[in-house]
Structure formats: C-alpha cells, structure tokens
Design a protein around this motif. Structure first.
Motif, PDB file in Angstrom:
ATOM      1  N   ASP A  41       0.809  -1.220   0.000  1.00  9.88           N
ATOM      2  CA  ASP A  41       0.000   0.000   0.000  1.00  9.88           C
ATOM      3  C   ASP A  41       0.841   1.268   0.000  1.00  9.88           C
ATOM      4  OD1 ASP A  41      -2.608  -1.084   0.002  1.00  9.88           O
ATOM      5  OD2 ASP A  41      -2.391  -1.597   2.121  1.00  9.88           O
ATOM      6  N   ALA A  45       2.490   6.228  -2.225  1.00  8.72           N
ATOM      7  CA  ALA A  45       1.731   7.104  -1.326  1.00  8.72           C
ATOM      8  C   ALA A  45       2.620   8.254  -0.874  1.00  8.72           C
ATOM      9  CB  ALA A  45       1.219   6.325  -0.127  1.00  8.72           C
ATOM     10  N   THR A  49      -3.087  13.172  -0.089  1.00  3.22           N
ATOM     11  CA  THR A  49      -4.539  13.043  -0.188  1.00  3.22           C
ATOM     12  C   THR A  49      -5.048  12.121   0.908  1.00  3.22           C
ATOM     13  OG1 THR A  49      -4.454  11.099  -1.626  1.00  3.22           O
ATOM     14  CG2 THR A  49      -4.387  13.251  -2.718  1.00  3.22           C
ATOM     15  N   ALA A  50      -6.354  12.108   1.087  1.00  2.00           N
ATOM     16  CA  ALA A  50      -6.950  11.205   2.080  1.00  2.00           C
ATOM     17  C   ALA A  50      -6.704   9.752   1.695  1.00  2.00           C
ATOM     18  CB  ALA A  50      -8.451  11.472   2.199  1.00  2.00           C
ATOM     19  N   ALA A  51      -6.726   9.448   0.396  1.00  2.00           N
ATOM     20  CA  ALA A  51      -6.458   8.078  -0.059  1.00  2.00           C
ATOM     21  C   ALA A  51      -5.023   7.671   0.260  1.00  2.00           C
ATOM     22  CB  ALA A  51      -6.722   7.959  -1.554  1.00  2.00           C
ATOM     23  N   ASP A  52      -4.080   8.603   0.075  1.00  2.00           N
ATOM     24  CA  ASP A  52      -2.689   8.327   0.440  1.00  2.00           C
ATOM     25  C   ASP A  52      -2.563   8.046   1.928  1.00  2.00           C
ATOM     26  OD1 ASP A  52      -1.748   8.625  -2.133  1.00  2.00           O
ATOM     27  OD2 ASP A  52      -0.792  10.568  -1.789  1.00  2.00           O
ATOM     28  N   GLN A  53      -3.234   8.841   2.741  1.00  2.00           N
ATOM     29  CA  GLN A  53      -3.151   8.650   4.184  1.00  2.00           C
ATOM     30  C   GLN A  53      -3.712   7.294   4.589  1.00  2.00           C
ATOM     31  OE1 GLN A  53      -1.486  10.775   6.362  1.00  2.00           O
ATOM     32  NE2 GLN A  53      -1.684   8.933   7.612  1.00  2.00           N
ATOM     33  N   ARG A  54      -4.783   6.845   3.947  1.00  2.00           N
ATOM     34  CA  ARG A  54      -5.330   5.518   4.241  1.00  2.00           C
ATOM     35  C   ARG A  54      -4.309   4.445   3.884  1.00  2.00           C
ATOM     36  NH1 ARG A  54      -9.978   7.958   2.363  1.00  2.00           N
ATOM     37  NH2 ARG A  54      -9.710   7.115   0.264  1.00  2.00           N
ATOM     38  N   ARG A  55      -3.592   4.631   2.792  1.00  2.00           N
ATOM     39  CA  ARG A  55      -2.567   3.654   2.396  1.00  2.00           C
ATOM     40  C   ARG A  55      -1.446   3.609   3.435  1.00  2.00           C
ATOM     41  NH1 ARG A  55      -1.394   5.241  -3.699  1.00  2.00           N
ATOM     42  NH2 ARG A  55      -0.018   3.437  -3.604  1.00  2.00           N
ATOM     43  N   ARG A  58      -2.762   1.789   6.530  1.00  2.00           N
ATOM     44  CA  ARG A  58      -2.818   0.327   6.356  1.00  2.00           C
ATOM     45  C   ARG A  58      -1.445  -0.291   6.549  1.00  2.00           C
ATOM     46  NH1 ARG A  58      -6.863   1.310   2.214  1.00  2.00           N
ATOM     47  NH2 ARG A  58      -5.208   1.432   0.650  1.00  2.00           N
TER      48      ARG A  58
END
Length: 83
Positions: A41, A45, A49-55, A58
């Motif tokens: 993940d 990253a 972005t919020a998607a990067d932070q989620r990666r 994880r």
C-alpha cells in the motif's frame, strides 16, 4: 555407565555449537513474510490526499500487528494522525 558418560560428553560438546548456530545473522531467504506484513500500500503514497493517508495507515497497521513497532510507537502514529 560408559555409554551414559559418552552421551553426556557429546551433549555438553554440542550444546554451545547449537546455541551459537542459532545466534548468527544472515539475510532472509526471501522477503515474502516481510511483504505480507508491510504490504504494498505504501508504494506511491505521499500523504497528500486522504487516499494516500489511508494507504499509509494500512501499512502502519501491519507493522503494529506484527509487533515490528512498539505499542508506544503505534499509539504515537495514531496521535500524530488524529491531531
């Protein structure tokens, strides 16, 4: 009696060798175990972005679950992430 003494001498001779053999450092045969813990993940990253932070999160979850990081380090990530 001689047999018992020979067996004991053999055991006392082999124990240090076995212990030292287990204390060596060598490269892992493969990285599949580490890859399973860390995952993929994090690749690409940047945290922008919020998607990067989620990666990133994880990846941290895997490291914390495998006890690669201490509980304090994991909590610190959560504190920095939330606030």
């Amino acid at each position: 009696m001689k047999r018992r003494r020979a067996l004991m001498r053999s055991a006392l001779t082999m124990m240090p060798a076995l212990i030292l053999a287990g204390c060596g450092t060598s490269a892992p045969a493969n990285v599949s175990g580490l890859r399973g813990v860390v995952g993929t993940d994090l690749v690409g990253a940047r945290g922008a972005t919020a998607a990067d932070q989620r990666r990133i999160d994880r990846t941290v979850v895997g490291l914390c679950a495998a006890s690669v990081w201490t509980k304090g380090e994991c909590m610190r990530h959560g504190e920095l992430r939330d606030g």
